[in-house]
Scaffold this motif. Structure first.
Motif, PDB file in Angstrom:
ATOM      1  N   HIS A 156       0.844  -1.192   0.000  1.00  0.00           N
ATOM      2  CA  HIS A 156       0.000   0.000   0.000  1.00  0.00           C
ATOM      3  C   HIS A 156       0.880   1.243   0.000  1.00  0.00           C
ATOM      4  O   HIS A 156       1.755   1.384   0.848  1.00  0.00           O
ATOM      5  N   PRO A 157       0.659   2.163  -0.957  1.00  0.00           N
ATOM      6  CA  PRO A 157       1.568   3.303  -1.112  1.00  0.00           C
ATOM      7  C   PRO A 157       1.411   4.411  -0.079  1.00  0.00           C
ATOM      8  O   PRO A 157       2.349   5.173   0.149  1.00  0.00           O
ATOM      9  N   ASN A 158       0.246   4.527   0.547  1.00  0.00           N
ATOM     10  CA  ASN A 158       0.039   5.624   1.497  1.00  0.00           C
ATOM     11  C   ASN A 158       0.907   5.435   2.733  1.00  0.00           C
ATOM     12  O   ASN A 158       0.997   4.338   3.286  1.00  0.00           O
ATOM     13  N   LYS A 159       1.510   6.526   3.166  1.00  0.00           N
ATOM     14  CA  LYS A 159       2.307   6.527   4.394  1.00  0.00           C
ATOM     15  C   LYS A 159       1.369   6.253   5.573  1.00  0.00           C
ATOM     16  O   LYS A 159       0.236   6.726   5.597  1.00  0.00           O
ATOM     17  N   ARG A 160       1.827   5.490   6.537  1.00  0.00           N
ATOM     18  CA  ARG A 160       1.082   5.238   7.753  1.00  0.00           C
ATOM     19  C   ARG A 160       1.687   6.040   8.892  1.00  0.00           C
ATOM     20  O   ARG A 160       2.902   6.080   9.056  1.00  0.00           O
ATOM     21  N   VAL A 161       0.817   6.679   9.678  1.00  0.00           N
ATOM     22  CA  VAL A 161       1.254   7.439  10.846  1.00  0.00           C
ATOM     23  C   VAL A 161       0.500   6.874  12.041  1.00  0.00           C
ATOM     24  O   VAL A 161      -0.733   6.827  12.047  1.00  0.00           O
TER      25      VAL A 161
ATOM     26  N   SER B 170      -9.916  -7.514   5.388  1.00  0.00           N
ATOM     27  CA  SER B 170     -10.615  -6.289   5.804  1.00  0.00           C
ATOM     28  C   SER B 170      -9.936  -5.039   5.256  1.00  0.00           C
ATOM     29  O   SER B 170     -10.598  -4.156   4.708  1.00  0.00           O
ATOM     30  N   ILE B 171      -8.620  -4.947   5.392  1.00  0.00           N
ATOM     31  CA  ILE B 171      -7.889  -3.765   4.927  1.00  0.00           C
ATOM     32  C   ILE B 171      -8.008  -3.627   3.410  1.00  0.00           C
ATOM     33  O   ILE B 171      -8.188  -2.524   2.890  1.00  0.00           O
ATOM     34  N   THR B 172      -7.946  -4.722   2.685  1.00  0.00           N
ATOM     35  CA  THR B 172      -8.091  -4.678   1.220  1.00  0.00           C
ATOM     36  C   THR B 172      -9.442  -4.097   0.837  1.00  0.00           C
ATOM     37  O   THR B 172      -9.526  -3.191  -0.005  1.00  0.00           O
ATOM     38  N   ILE B 173     -10.495  -4.599   1.453  1.00  0.00           N
ATOM     39  CA  ILE B 173     -11.848  -4.116   1.148  1.00  0.00           C
ATOM     40  C   ILE B 173     -11.989  -2.639   1.501  1.00  0.00           C
ATOM     41  O   ILE B 173     -12.506  -1.841   0.702  1.00  0.00           O
ATOM     42  N   ILE B 174     -11.511  -2.258   2.681  1.00  0.00           N
ATOM     43  CA  ILE B 174     -11.622  -0.869   3.133  1.00  0.00           C
ATOM     44  C   ILE B 174     -10.879   0.076   2.194  1.00  0.00           C
ATOM     45  O   ILE B 174     -11.423   1.091   1.746  1.00  0.00           O
ATOM     46  N   MET B 175      -9.633  -0.239   1.890  1.00  0.00           N
ATOM     47  CA  MET B 175      -8.834   0.652   1.049  1.00  0.00           C
ATOM     48  C   MET B 175      -9.408   0.747  -0.372  1.00  0.00           C
ATOM     49  O   MET B 175      -9.476   1.835  -0.939  1.00  0.00           O
ATOM     50  N   ASN B 176      -9.835  -0.371  -0.927  1.00  0.00           N
ATOM     51  CA  ASN B 176     -10.432  -0.337  -2.269  1.00  0.00           C
ATOM     52  C   ASN B 176     -11.692   0.519  -2.288  1.00  0.00           C
ATOM     53  O   ASN B 176     -11.908   1.306  -3.211  1.00  0.00           O
ATOM     54  N   TYR B 177     -12.531   0.364  -1.281  1.00  0.00           N
ATOM     55  CA  TYR B 177     -13.770   1.134  -1.201  1.00  0.00           C
ATOM     56  C   TYR B 177     -13.482   2.631  -1.125  1.00  0.00           C
ATOM     57  O   TYR B 177     -14.021   3.423  -1.913  1.00  0.00           O
ATOM     58  N   TRP B 178     -12.630   3.038  -0.175  1.00  0.00           N
ATOM     59  CA  TRP B 178     -12.404   4.468   0.026  1.00  0.00           C
ATOM     60  C   TRP B 178     -11.601   5.101  -1.104  1.00  0.00           C
ATOM     61  O   TRP B 178     -11.758   6.289  -1.387  1.00  0.00           O
TER      62      TRP B 178
END
Length: 141
Positions: free
Chosen positions: A29-34, A123-131
């Motif tokens: 996932h390319p987005n930086k996590r904080v 869960s993370i795959t579904i959430i990120m794809n949706y948003w």
């Protein structure tokens, strides 16, 4: 909502933080996590003018400022609400009243913490794809 912005993760359990990071790395996932361990530190970060996160994943039970109170502050702060940041809860503290409270504060989702990498990855795959596909008022120039 800034689709290229940071993923804010508010989680005081180090093992859960590590599991989330493992999943995001596995998904490339390319987005930086904080990461923040309490709601007050996250709120301070979110109030910065140059802070434009993509999404917030928050536990309910947090030190200093719990997830529900943090969500309420984001919703009632005019400047923060204009950032249109999706706010999703991840928690093991699940009962009907907590879920009602979360959705009463306009949470965009409530997820029971997964106990396995496979469940969390799903869960993370579904959430990120949706948003990533959603439009928000601040996506238009």
């Amino acid at each position: 909502m800034n689709k290229n912005g940071e993923i804010i993760i508010i989680e005081d359990d180090e093992d859960d933080q590590e599991m989330l990071e493992e999943v995001f790395n596995k998904l490339n996932h390319p987005n930086k996590r904080v990461y923040f361990i309490d709601g007050e530190a996250a709120l301070e970060y979110l109030r910065k003018p140059n802070s434009h996160p993509f999404i917030i994943l928050s536990d309910i039970n947090l030190p200093k400022l719990d997830g529900l109170k943090l969500k309420e502050k984001l919703q009632t702060d005019a400047e923060l609400s204009l950032k249109c940041i999706p706010y999703l809860f991840f928690s093991t503290a699940v009962n009907q009243q907590v879920v009602i409270d979360a959705y009463s504060n306009s949470a965009q989702g409530f997820f029971i913490k997964a106990t396995s990498i496979e469940e969390l990855t799903d869960s993370i795959t579904i959430i990120m794809n949706y948003w990533k596909k959603c439009a928000a008022p601040n996506n238009f120039k």
